[in-house]
Design a protein around this motif. Sequence first.
Motif, short mmCIF file in Angstrom:
data_model
loop_
_atom_site.label_atom_id
_atom_site.label_comp_id
_atom_site.label_asym_id
_atom_site.label_seq_id
_atom_site.Cartn_x
_atom_site.Cartn_y
_atom_site.Cartn_z
N GLU A 90 30.49 69.57 19.14
CA GLU A 90 31.15 68.80 18.10
C GLU A 90 31.92 67.71 18.80
O GLU A 90 32.67 67.96 19.74
CB GLU A 90 32.10 69.68 17.30
CG GLU A 90 31.37 70.79 16.58
CD GLU A 90 32.18 71.45 15.48
OE1 GLU A 90 33.42 71.41 15.55
OE2 GLU A 90 31.54 72.00 14.56
N ILE A 92 34.67 64.91 18.55
CA ILE A 92 35.81 64.57 17.69
C ILE A 92 36.54 63.36 18.24
O ILE A 92 36.92 63.34 19.42
CB ILE A 92 36.76 65.77 17.54
CG1 ILE A 92 36.05 66.89 16.79
CG2 ILE A 92 38.06 65.37 16.81
CD1 ILE A 92 36.77 68.20 16.78
N ARG A 94 39.83 60.84 17.55
CA ARG A 94 41.11 60.78 16.83
C ARG A 94 41.79 59.43 17.04
O ARG A 94 41.86 58.96 18.18
CB ARG A 94 42.07 61.86 17.34
CG ARG A 94 41.53 63.27 17.23
CD ARG A 94 42.53 64.28 17.80
NE ARG A 94 41.90 65.59 17.88
CZ ARG A 94 41.86 66.47 16.88
NH1 ARG A 94 42.45 66.22 15.74
NH2 ARG A 94 41.26 67.63 17.04
N ALA A 98 46.74 64.77 14.01
CA ALA A 98 46.64 65.60 12.81
C ALA A 98 45.97 66.92 13.20
O ALA A 98 45.50 67.07 14.33
CB ALA A 98 45.82 64.91 11.72
N GLY A 99 45.94 67.84 12.25
CA GLY A 99 45.14 69.06 12.37
C GLY A 99 45.35 69.82 13.66
O GLY A 99 46.48 70.06 14.08
N SER A 100 44.25 70.20 14.28
CA SER A 100 44.33 71.07 15.46
C SER A 100 45.00 70.38 16.65
O SER A 100 45.57 71.05 17.50
CB SER A 100 42.93 71.58 15.84
OG SER A 100 42.16 70.54 16.40
N GLU A 119 37.15 64.20 22.14
CA GLU A 119 37.11 65.57 22.66
C GLU A 119 35.85 66.25 22.16
O GLU A 119 35.23 65.79 21.19
CB GLU A 119 38.38 66.34 22.24
CG GLU A 119 38.41 66.68 20.78
CD GLU A 119 39.81 67.05 20.26
OE1 GLU A 119 40.79 66.33 20.57
OE2 GLU A 119 39.90 68.02 19.52
N ASP A 175 40.85 60.81 11.85
CA ASP A 175 39.97 61.43 12.85
C ASP A 175 38.66 61.81 12.18
O ASP A 175 38.54 61.72 10.96
CB ASP A 175 40.65 62.66 13.50
CG ASP A 175 41.04 63.73 12.50
OD1 ASP A 175 40.39 63.84 11.46
OD2 ASP A 175 42.01 64.48 12.77
N PHE A 176 37.70 62.22 12.97
CA PHE A 176 36.43 62.68 12.41
C PHE A 176 35.64 63.47 13.45
O PHE A 176 35.94 63.40 14.64
CB PHE A 176 35.58 61.49 11.90
CG PHE A 176 35.16 60.52 12.97
CD1 PHE A 176 33.97 60.67 13.65
CD2 PHE A 176 35.97 59.44 13.31
CE1 PHE A 176 33.58 59.78 14.64
CE2 PHE A 176 35.59 58.54 14.30
CZ PHE A 176 34.39 58.71 14.97
N LYS A 177 34.67 64.20 12.93
CA LYS A 177 33.77 65.00 13.78
C LYS A 177 32.35 64.52 13.53
O LYS A 177 31.95 64.36 12.37
CB LYS A 177 33.91 66.47 13.40
CG LYS A 177 33.10 67.44 14.23
CD LYS A 177 31.75 67.78 13.71
CE LYS A 177 31.71 68.40 12.35
NZ LYS A 177 30.30 68.67 11.89
N ASP A 197 34.28 65.76 4.22
CA ASP A 197 34.31 67.09 4.85
C ASP A 197 34.56 66.97 6.35
O ASP A 197 35.06 67.92 6.97
CB ASP A 197 32.94 67.80 4.69
CG ASP A 197 32.82 68.56 3.39
OD1 ASP A 197 33.69 68.39 2.51
OD2 ASP A 197 31.83 69.31 3.24
N THR A 198 34.16 65.86 6.92
CA THR A 198 34.16 65.74 8.39
C THR A 198 35.07 64.63 8.91
O THR A 198 35.14 64.42 10.12
CB THR A 198 32.73 65.48 8.90
OG1 THR A 198 32.26 64.24 8.35
CG2 THR A 198 31.77 66.59 8.50
N CYS A 199 35.74 63.92 8.00
CA CYS A 199 36.68 62.86 8.39
C CYS A 199 38.03 63.14 7.74
O CYS A 199 38.08 63.66 6.63
CB CYS A 199 36.25 61.49 7.86
SG CYS A 199 34.63 60.93 8.35
N ARG A 200 39.12 62.75 8.42
CA ARG A 200 40.41 62.71 7.73
C ARG A 200 40.64 61.28 7.27
O ARG A 200 40.59 60.34 8.08
CB ARG A 200 41.56 63.16 8.62
CG ARG A 200 41.64 64.65 8.78
CD ARG A 200 43.00 65.13 9.30
NE ARG A 200 43.06 66.59 9.21
CZ ARG A 200 42.66 67.41 10.17
NH1 ARG A 200 42.24 66.94 11.32
NH2 ARG A 200 42.71 68.72 9.99
N ARG A 216 41.50 72.57 2.25
CA ARG A 216 42.03 73.48 3.27
C ARG A 216 43.46 73.91 2.95
O ARG A 216 43.84 75.05 3.15
CB ARG A 216 42.05 72.79 4.64
CG ARG A 216 40.69 72.46 5.25
CD ARG A 216 40.86 72.01 6.70
NE ARG A 216 39.64 71.48 7.29
CZ ARG A 216 39.35 70.18 7.37
NH1 ARG A 216 40.21 69.26 6.96
NH2 ARG A 216 38.21 69.79 7.91
#
Length: 238
Positions: A90, A92, A94, A98-100, A119, A175-177, A197-200, A216
Amino acid sequence: MEKKNQLYEGKAKKVYETDDPEVLIVSYKDDATAFNGLKKGSITGKGVINNQMSNLLMQGLEKKGVPTHYIEELSERETAVKRVKILPLEVIIRNISAGSFSKRYGVEEGIVFDNPTIEFSYKNDDLGDPLLNDDHAIALKLCTREELETVKKYAFIVNDFLKDVWKTCGVTLVDFKIEFGKTSDGTIVLADEISPDTCRLWDSKTGEKLDKDRFRRDLGGVEEAYAEVMKRLRQASL
Ligand code: UDP
């Protein structure tokens, strides 16, 4: 193009074979999961939005020189894509904490970075998608160093493109994956999806969350947020 054998059913999509061994059909579901499948639910209309949004964005990315798996939108929820072997990584990017990231490093959400960060995590549900660096990915033979360089180059182009597109929509890309795959001839292409689903995605004026964090974090207005970003993307000319 006709669906044949179902190859795979994931959390958000089903994948079918077709007559052509190099072409698959992806069918997007409304099912939503979070926290490695611990939280389950459904977001009405999400499959249609994620399908159409991914396709619009991937067509834009092709023009920027990023090869993608996209071939043709077949219906509201279904798209023909190139058959690829997904790299179990994955990727990612940023722009804002945010998030993790915030959790891992103990910082607030919303810190704007001077430069985007990249990352990788190892796509492995049993292990909880652990974070890994370039050397780990290569040691584990998830990809070659050359492939990783290609992935990184494309990922930053994707970021520049998405940041611009969302900016014209009054949306900040936090961010996004993304995920990449390898075609039968070894070409690395952008695969999977690009969606809320995959972007903030935060409203640029109000900071309101317009992405899966509404699901979430039980913020309500999930369907409305997905519909709002899709509406804004349609209005922006890609
Ligand atoms: N993300 C994703 N799938 C995952 C993990 C993350 O699409 O399995 C996306 C997520 O929506 C966010 C970005 O990647 O846009 C960064 O997520 P983060 O690492 O902060 O993890 P999270 O807080 O979502 O667990």
